[in-house]
Design an enzyme around this catalytic site. Structure first.
Site, PDB file in Angstrom:
ATOM      1  N   ASN A  24      -7.119  -2.212   7.994  1.00 44.39           N
ATOM      2  CA  ASN A  24      -7.035  -1.326   9.163  1.00 44.39           C
ATOM      3  C   ASN A  24      -7.281   0.135   8.795  1.00 44.39           C
ATOM      4  O   ASN A  24      -6.939   1.038   9.541  1.00 44.39           O
ATOM      5  CB  ASN A  24      -5.676  -1.487   9.854  1.00 44.39           C
ATOM      6  N   HIS A  25      -7.870   0.373   7.639  1.00 43.93           N
ATOM      7  CA  HIS A  25      -8.122   1.755   7.221  1.00 43.93           C
ATOM      8  C   HIS A  25      -9.401   2.298   7.865  1.00 43.93           C
ATOM      9  O   HIS A  25     -10.362   1.572   8.042  1.00 43.93           O
ATOM     10  CB  HIS A  25      -8.205   1.827   5.691  1.00 43.93           C
ATOM     11  N   HIS A  75       4.677   4.325  13.312  1.00 44.59           N
ATOM     12  CA  HIS A  75       3.497   4.693  12.511  1.00 44.59           C
ATOM     13  C   HIS A  75       2.173   4.311  13.146  1.00 44.59           C
ATOM     14  O   HIS A  75       1.131   4.777  12.722  1.00 44.59           O
ATOM     15  CB  HIS A  75       3.595   4.074  11.113  1.00 44.59           C
ATOM     16  N   GLY A  76       2.182   3.440  14.138  1.00 42.33           N
ATOM     17  CA  GLY A  76       0.910   3.016  14.727  1.00 42.33           C
ATOM     18  C   GLY A  76       1.143   2.181  15.962  1.00 42.33           C
ATOM     19  O   GLY A  76       2.207   2.251  16.582  1.00 42.33           O
ATOM     20  N   ASP A 109       0.857  -1.186   0.000  1.00 43.87           N
ATOM     21  CA  ASP A 109       0.000   0.000   0.000  1.00 43.87           C
ATOM     22  C   ASP A 109       0.894   1.238   0.000  1.00 43.87           C
ATOM     23  O   ASP A 109       1.135   1.870   1.027  1.00 43.87           O
ATOM     24  CB  ASP A 109      -0.926  -0.014   1.221  1.00 43.87           C
ATOM     25  N   LEU A 147     -11.784   6.144   9.040  1.00 45.46           N
ATOM     26  CA  LEU A 147     -12.035   7.585   9.139  1.00 45.46           C
ATOM     27  C   LEU A 147     -12.614   7.754  10.536  1.00 45.46           C
ATOM     28  O   LEU A 147     -13.550   7.054  10.905  1.00 45.46           O
ATOM     29  CB  LEU A 147     -13.059   7.986   8.073  1.00 45.46           C
ATOM     30  N   GLU A 148     -12.046   8.667  11.292  1.00 47.66           N
ATOM     31  CA  GLU A 148     -12.442   8.741  12.695  1.00 47.66           C
ATOM     32  C   GLU A 148     -12.700  10.176  13.128  1.00 47.66           C
ATOM     33  O   GLU A 148     -11.917  11.071  12.805  1.00 47.66           O
ATOM     34  CB  GLU A 148     -11.305   8.149  13.545  1.00 47.66           C
ATOM     35  N   LYS A 184     -15.159   2.200   9.446  1.00 46.42           N
ATOM     36  CA  LYS A 184     -14.150   1.189   9.140  1.00 46.42           C
ATOM     37  C   LYS A 184     -14.529   0.382   7.919  1.00 46.42           C
ATOM     38  O   LYS A 184     -15.690   0.065   7.736  1.00 46.42           O
ATOM     39  CB  LYS A 184     -14.053   0.248  10.347  1.00 46.42           C
TER      40      LYS A 184
END
Lengths: 474, 138
Positions: A206-207, A397-398, A98, A209-210, A473
């Site tokens: 794991n993408h 990154h996470g 990705d 919008l929050e 999600k």
């Protein structure tokens, strides 16, 4: 100096959160930027894969492992290394499928109390406006010529279209939303066909919008400079990348690199690490395709931002400008770039090709966005000078997974998790309950532990901590 | 004989499957079953669309790899998943037909497969069957 042995690897403690695996005749030094407890949570495969990376030809110095490192394919997710800019090698697999998967943070001038009753309608509307999951297409129909402009020109190309881009947005995106050198013709027909209908969509895995609220401001002065003025301020975070286009670019070039590698003496232990000298036509072509996929990802996040601004405006009855929905920053965590650096623990300086797979650029005065699991929260940090000296200007990154997706799905019921999250005040809309279960908080390391390690190691400094209040999600 | 199974613990971020087949054609067909079953409930798919497929490779492992990559490409570009395949394999030349259905909004989706990786990729011939190990990026 304290030592630790883990899976037959000897680690020497340099500081509380910096550990070193010494150079051998076949491998470069490996630095692990994590506290002891986090290192002990890493799987054996992380170290074995890092060792394979440390054997690659053309490395100029250490391989860096971030505290959120977990096993991937080829290189662990959470790996950074530098190749000589002229005589080094490029490994598409060590940048990842990705390409330019990344994080974007948008602020608002709203506060949680004002927005509480609007979370549900906002999330429901956003779920329609920003497609998530498999088989859903974006709100725009693009022609091939539009795709060419986007791939080669990045976010800037949107300035002539509608209201997709606010003029000031461009200053808040890594590389201003355009990686130079992109070539439309270096990208296969298959990659373009996979991507063309996926622009302005989140995707899956794991993408997300929050909608979040500022839970804690850690560095008031930096926060204010970034437009974060007080706790409970409402923010919006996006995590997604280059969709099928980027994946196909990686697949296409991995196949090509593997085929062409037969002409060279070197064979990596893992086929996923297939690499070729930067000078070769194939490597140059990959770099042009990778830059194009990265630009596609920047545009994807920009179009999602347009939809978010539109939905907030429709639901709340105010223009997005009035809601001060400015971009805080957009940063990649799967990318390869030519950058000038000093090799850690050495005086050697030069123009190197930096591979960042599951790692974020962390330059001084640059915001860093680290997304946690959808249950625990996320951090905004600032890059540091120290990162330039220690990790080629890179950080985590996470959270980093600790449980496989298959096991998470077996152990956690998505529907029950949805209820539990609702009780915690997080309203979730997901394309599937199974996908939701995969991303449960228990499947990840604690984000605060990861941030503590990168802070202690000096790779980036925390500014603010956010808690989710609404989530979409894939 | 088991057609395929999910290896739950080997891969943290991805999905690993082990696929079996009494012969090469069956291994390809069972790889398709594994692929589609990871994404959705295969029983919910109808046999509405037929797509011809033609792949020529220098070896069978390469052909299997390419075959699965084709399934990924068709899923994203044509929005279609397959529940069965009619295949004919001559040496490393595959011709056949994939049969399946468009991905509708009502189709239950478990996960998306975005790439087949080379990581741990393996095709082995045992005494009277073939076995493949596939790691998907999801």
């Amino acid at each position: 100096m304290s030592k630790m042995k883990i899976f037959n690897f000897d680690l020497q403690k340099k500081t509380e959160a910096i550990w070193k695996i010494e150079k051998t005749p076949n491998t470069e030094v490996i630095f692990v930027f994590a506290e002891e407890d986090l290192i002990k949570k890493m799987e054996e495969a992380v170290f074995l894969q890092a060792k394979n990376v440390a054997e690659l030809p053309g490395l100029v110095g250490p391989v860096c492992l971030m505290p959120d490192a977990h096993s991937g394919y080829g290189a662990p997710i959470g790996t950074v290394f530098a190749m000589d800019g002229t005589d080094g090698y490029i490994s598409p697999g060590a940048i990842g499928y990705d390409i330019n998967c990344g994080m974007r943070l948008i602020k608002t001038n709203l506060f949680f109390d004002q927005l509480k009753s609007w979370i549900r309608p906002l999330i429901n509307k956003l779920f329609e406006a920003v497609p998530a999951g498999l088989g859903r297409r974006g709100f725009l129909k693009f022609k091939e010529n539009d795709l060419k402009k986007i791939i080669e020109g990045g976010v800037f190309e949107l300035s002539s279209w509608k209201n997709f881009l606010w003029e000031k947005d461009i200053n808040h995106i890594e590389n201003n939303g355009r990686i130079a050198g992109a070539d439309f013709f270096a990208i296969s027909k298959e990659a373009k066909e996979r991507g063309i209908n996926q622009l302005a969509t989140l995707g899956s895995g794991n993408h997300y919008l929050e909608i979040q609220k500022v839970e804690k401001i850690i560095d008031q002065s930096s926060a204010e400079k970034l437009g974060i003025i007080a706790e409970n301020q409402v923010m919006v975070m996006i995590h997604c990348g280059s969709r099928g286009l980027g994946h196909q670019v990686c697949s296409d070039y991995l196949r090509l690199f593997e085929k062409k590698m037969t002409g060279f003496n070197y064979r990596p232990k893992d086929r996923q690490l297939a690499c070729l000298p930067i000078k070769t036509t194939e490597a140059k072509s990959y770099l042009s395709a990778m830059a194009g996929a990265a630009n596609f990802a920047f545009v994807n996040r920009q179009l999602i931002t347009y939809q978010i601004r539109k939905v907030f405006s429709q639901v709340l009855g105010k223009k997005a400008e009035e809601l001060a929905m400015d971009l805080v920053y957009d940063v990649a965590h799967n990318i390869g770039k030519f950058e000038n650096h000093q090799v850690p623990e050495s005086q050697k300086k030069g123009r190197f090709f930096i591979h960042r797979k599951g790692a974020t650029r962390s330059f001084p005065n640059q915001p860093v966005i680290i997304g946690g699991s959808m249950e625990t929260g996320s951090y905004l940090l600032m890059g540091t000078n120290e990162a330039l000296l220690k990790s080629y200007g890179s950080t985590a990154h996470g959270s980093g997974r600790t449980m496989s997706r298959a096991r998470a799905k077996k152990e956690i019921r998505g529907e029950k998790l949805w209820q539990e999250m609702k009780q915690k005040g997080i309203y979730v809309k997901s394309a599937s309950f199974a996908g939701l279960a995969e991303e449960a908080g228990v499947a990840y390391k604690n984000i605060s532990d990861v941030v503590k390690s990168i802070n202690l190691a000096g790779l980036s400094k925390p500014v603010a901590y956010f808690k989710p209040i609404g989530n979409i999600k894939g | 004989m088991k057609k395929w199974f999910l290896d739950e613990n080997k891969s943290i971020a991805d999905i690993m499957v082990v696929v079996y087949g009494q012969d090469k054609e069956k291994l390809l067909k069972n790889s398709l079953l594994a692929f589609t079953s990871i994404i959705t409930d295969i029983k919910k798919l109808k046999s509405k669309y037929k797509i011809k497929i033609k792949i020529k490779e220098s070896s069978f492992p390469k052909l299997l790899f390419n075959f699965v990559e084709q399934l990924i490409y068709l899923k994203d570009s044509q929005n279609i998943l397959f529940k069965e395949a009619k295949l004919r394999l001559l040496k490393n030349h595959l011709i056949g037909q994939l049969i399946g259905d468009k991905i509708s909004l009502t189709l239950p989706i478990k996960t998306d497969i975005k790439a087949l990786t080379y990581h741990s990729f393996l095709v082995k011939k045992a005494k009277n069957y073939y076995r493949a190990k596939l790691v998907f990026d999801v």
